[in-house]
Design a protein around this motif. Structure first.
Motif, mmCIF file in Angstrom:
data_model
loop_
_atom_site.group_PDB
_atom_site.id
_atom_site.type_symbol
_atom_site.label_atom_id
_atom_site.label_comp_id
_atom_site.label_asym_id
_atom_site.label_seq_id
_atom_site.Cartn_x
_atom_site.Cartn_y
_atom_site.Cartn_z
ATOM 1 N N VAL A 118 0.846 -1.201 0.000
ATOM 2 C CA VAL A 118 0.000 0.000 0.000
ATOM 3 C C VAL A 118 0.880 1.250 0.000
ATOM 4 O O VAL A 118 0.638 2.204 -0.750
ATOM 5 C CB VAL A 118 -0.961 -0.023 1.210
ATOM 6 N N GLU A 119 1.918 1.237 0.814
ATOM 7 C CA GLU A 119 2.821 2.383 0.898
ATOM 8 C C GLU A 119 3.591 2.598 -0.415
ATOM 9 O O GLU A 119 3.715 3.724 -0.890
ATOM 10 C CB GLU A 119 3.798 2.190 2.058
ATOM 11 N N LEU A 120 4.088 1.514 -1.004
ATOM 12 C CA LEU A 120 4.820 1.643 -2.271
ATOM 13 C C LEU A 120 3.926 2.186 -3.384
ATOM 14 O O LEU A 120 4.341 3.050 -4.158
ATOM 15 C CB LEU A 120 5.411 0.293 -2.677
ATOM 16 N N ALA A 121 2.701 1.688 -3.470
ATOM 17 C CA ALA A 121 1.772 2.158 -4.505
ATOM 18 C C ALA A 121 1.484 3.643 -4.315
ATOM 19 O O ALA A 121 1.429 4.404 -5.291
ATOM 20 C CB ALA A 121 0.479 1.353 -4.478
ATOM 21 N N HIS A 122 1.321 4.050 -3.077
ATOM 22 C CA HIS A 122 1.053 5.463 -2.804
ATOM 23 C C HIS A 122 2.270 6.328 -3.127
ATOM 24 O O HIS A 122 2.169 7.342 -3.802
ATOM 25 C CB HIS A 122 0.646 5.655 -1.342
ATOM 26 N N ASP A 123 3.435 5.919 -2.626
ATOM 27 C CA ASP A 123 4.641 6.726 -2.792
ATOM 28 C C ASP A 123 5.100 6.839 -4.244
ATOM 29 O O ASP A 123 5.522 7.907 -4.675
ATOM 30 C CB ASP A 123 5.782 6.161 -1.946
ATOM 31 N N PHE A 124 5.037 5.758 -4.999
ATOM 32 C CA PHE A 124 5.566 5.763 -6.358
ATOM 33 C C PHE A 124 4.522 6.053 -7.427
ATOM 34 O O PHE A 124 4.868 6.503 -8.517
ATOM 35 C CB PHE A 124 6.253 4.429 -6.680
ATOM 36 N N HIS A 125 3.249 5.769 -7.145
ATOM 37 C CA HIS A 125 2.226 5.909 -8.183
ATOM 38 C C HIS A 125 1.063 6.795 -7.763
ATOM 39 O O HIS A 125 0.117 6.962 -8.528
ATOM 40 C CB HIS A 125 1.690 4.524 -8.578
ATOM 41 N N LYS A 126 1.112 7.340 -6.563
ATOM 42 C CA LYS A 126 0.030 8.178 -6.041
ATOM 43 C C LYS A 126 -1.318 7.471 -6.173
ATOM 44 O O LYS A 126 -2.333 8.074 -6.491
ATOM 45 C CB LYS A 126 -0.021 9.537 -6.754
ATOM 46 N N ALA A 127 -1.312 6.163 -5.956
ATOM 47 C CA ALA A 127 -2.520 5.358 -6.092
ATOM 48 C C ALA A 127 -2.860 4.692 -4.766
ATOM 49 O O ALA A 127 -1.972 4.302 -4.006
ATOM 50 C CB ALA A 127 -2.318 4.289 -7.161
ATOM 51 N N ARG A 128 -4.149 4.576 -4.521
ATOM 52 C CA ARG A 128 -4.626 3.790 -3.375
ATOM 53 C C ARG A 128 -4.927 2.397 -3.897
ATOM 54 O O ARG A 128 -5.538 2.252 -4.953
ATOM 55 C CB ARG A 128 -5.897 4.408 -2.786
ATOM 56 N N VAL A 129 -4.470 1.398 -3.162
ATOM 57 C CA VAL A 129 -4.705 0.016 -3.594
ATOM 58 C C VAL A 129 -5.351 -0.789 -2.478
ATOM 59 O O VAL A 129 -5.236 -0.456 -1.299
ATOM 60 C CB VAL A 129 -3.393 -0.680 -4.053
#
Length: 105
Positions: A66-77
């Motif tokens: 969740v953190e990687l998706a947010h930090d690198f892609h500005k996406a919530r997963v």
């Protein structure tokens, strides 16, 4: 007149996650994050003790993704764990979370 090279849009160093594999080993919890661009990032859950419960390890692995998706892609997963197929091994599917219609930033 000096021409500049057109700037290439840089890809994030970490592809968008699409799945997780979690394994219990005698040395500790291992995880692999699968990405949509066919990449794989593997490692150990360093902050999870060897004797941690599977639920604790799954929560830690999901939090990392969740953190990687947010930090690198500005996406919530969302991370949805599949029913275990064999002892000591778990898999999860990662999908982009739907944003509520009135959500802001």
């Amino acid at each position: 007149m000096v021409r500049r090279k057109p700037e290439k849009k840089r890809r994030p160093p970490f592809g968008m996650p699409k799945g997780i594999v979690l394994l219990a080993t005698p040395e500790g919890w291992r995880n692999s994050v699968l990405t949509v661009d066919s990449g794989m990032h593997c490692g150990r859950l360093a902050d999870v003790p060897v004797n941690a419960s599977p639920a604790e390890a799954r929560a830690a692995a999901a939090a990392i993704v969740v953190e990687l998706a947010h930090d690198f892609h500005k996406a919530r997963v969302d991370v949805i764990w599949d029913p275990p197929q064999e002892p000591g091994s778990w898999t999860a599917q990662v999908t982009v979370a739907e944003s509520p219609p009135n959500a802001s930033g």
